[in-house]
Design an enzyme around this catalytic site. Structure first.
Site, short mmCIF file in Angstrom:
data_model
loop_
_atom_site.label_atom_id
_atom_site.label_comp_id
_atom_site.label_asym_id
_atom_site.label_seq_id
_atom_site.Cartn_x
_atom_site.Cartn_y
_atom_site.Cartn_z
N TYR A 176 0.84 -1.20 0.00
CA TYR A 176 0.00 0.00 0.00
C TYR A 176 0.87 1.25 0.00
CZ TYR A 176 -3.59 -3.37 1.51
OH TYR A 176 -4.44 -4.45 1.61
N HIS A 181 0.44 -12.11 1.17
CA HIS A 181 -0.38 -11.18 0.39
C HIS A 181 -0.44 -11.53 -1.09
CE1 HIS A 181 -1.29 -6.58 -0.28
NE2 HIS A 181 -2.37 -7.34 -0.35
#
Length: 333
Positions: A61, A145
């Site tokens: 992010y 992830h």
């Protein structure tokens, strides 16, 4: 009336608890638009103030920006007063001279590049760097992830590395985060994970996870955190061209979302409130993490989460063919 889920839930047998509403921290990494630093801080403080003290972030992010901002915003707050998850699988490195950053939807990010790394050393280094950016000694939960295209490496090195971190009490809970429920189901069946973060596959518009992942989680005692309850925007505002799975929604789905909104309106329930509550019909669901780019959005999500929803609303959605009759509903007991 269907009362909102309240009180912390334990993730698997880990001892880690999460509140039923958490903050997804991708927007703090400037997802699609730049968020000023003070605004990012206010989002985090609003989450804490409204009881949504579970923060989910990742190096991906904003190539570390989300973690850095979250760390600054949490500085001085009692570490026992919130739950923190981050992710591994993408290591960050400084850009080489003349190299341009790959934005991947994030804007105005630091001069870093993402590198796929599911090696044992890579995962340890990735977590160390995350702890440094977050300014904490430990996170509660670590997810692998978006590893749907790297499953072989997950079995060979990625998961063993995470399991070792848990065995050494470096982290308390481990799991996987992605939007492919079929891959998650296979990993949950094969591996000893505490929790999975599944985005977009268990919503008012999608039952995929109900068919593959959730039964496996129930069998294994694995908790589920749901992300993407608004299907990236369509269930927040079902207008033509609304985003669905990060692309413009097909017309038929826009129409179905509008019909959902219309039934909700008959019961004075915002569509977003119903979208937030719906996943909790399944007993494996512990928490929903929702992104917010402004403190107002965070406050709105918290208010929507406590909205009273009559059981008749869910029964009407089933009667109108907008929800399948075999789905578990978040009814008032």
């Amino acid at each position: 009336m269907s009362h909102p889920p309240h009180g912390p839930r334990e993730l698997g047998p880990s001892g880690v608890t999460v509140p039923p509403l958490g903050l997804g921290c991708a927007p703090l990494g400037n997802l699609y638009r730049a968020v000023p630093e003070e605004q990012a801080r206010d989002v985090v403080h609003t989450a804490l103030a409204t009881g949504a003290g579970y923060f989910d972030t990742a190096p991906h992010y904003g190539v570390g920006l989300s973690e850095e901002r979250l760390g600054r915003a949490l500085r001085g707050h009692d570490r026992a007063g919130y739950t923190l998850s981050t992710k591994v699988g993408r290591r960050l490195r400084p850009l080489a001279p003349g190299e341009r950053a790959a934005g991947e939807g994030f804007v105005g990010t630091p001069a870093r590049a993402r590198v796929r790394d599911l090696s044992r050393d890579g995962i340890r280094a990735t977590l160390e760097a995350s702890l440094e950016r977050l300014g904490v000694d430990a996170v509660d939960i670590v997810y692998l992830h978006d590893v749907e295209d790297h499953v072989r490496e997950v079995y060979e090195t990625g998961f063993p590395a995470l399991a070792e971190l848990r065995a050494q009490h470096v982290v308390r809970a481990i799991g996987f985060g992605m939007n492919h429920s079929d891959v998650l189901a296979r990993l949950v069946a094969d591996l000893d994970v505490d929790v999975v973060l599944c985005a977009g596959r268990w919503t008012l518009l999608e039952r995929t996870a109900f068919d593959d992942l959730l039964p496996e989680c129930e069998r294994r005692g694995t908790s589920v955190v749901v992300g993407g309850v608004y299907n990236s925007g369509l269930l927040a505002d079902p207008s033509p061209g609304a985003p669905y799975n990060y692309a413009p929604a097909p017309a038929a789905l826009v129409e179905r979302a509008r019909q959902l909104a219309s039934v909700c309106a008959q019961f004075d329930v915002p569509l977003k409130a119903a979208a937030l509550r719906f996943p909790f019909g399944h007993r494996t669901v512990a928490s929903a993490v929702v992104g917010a780019a402004t403190p107002e959005e965070m406050a709105e999500n918290a208010a929507l989460f406590t909205h009273d929803i009559p059981d008749a609303l869910w029964h009407t959605l089933v009667a109108r063919g907008l929800l399948d009759p075999d789905l578990p509903l978040p009814l008032h007991h």
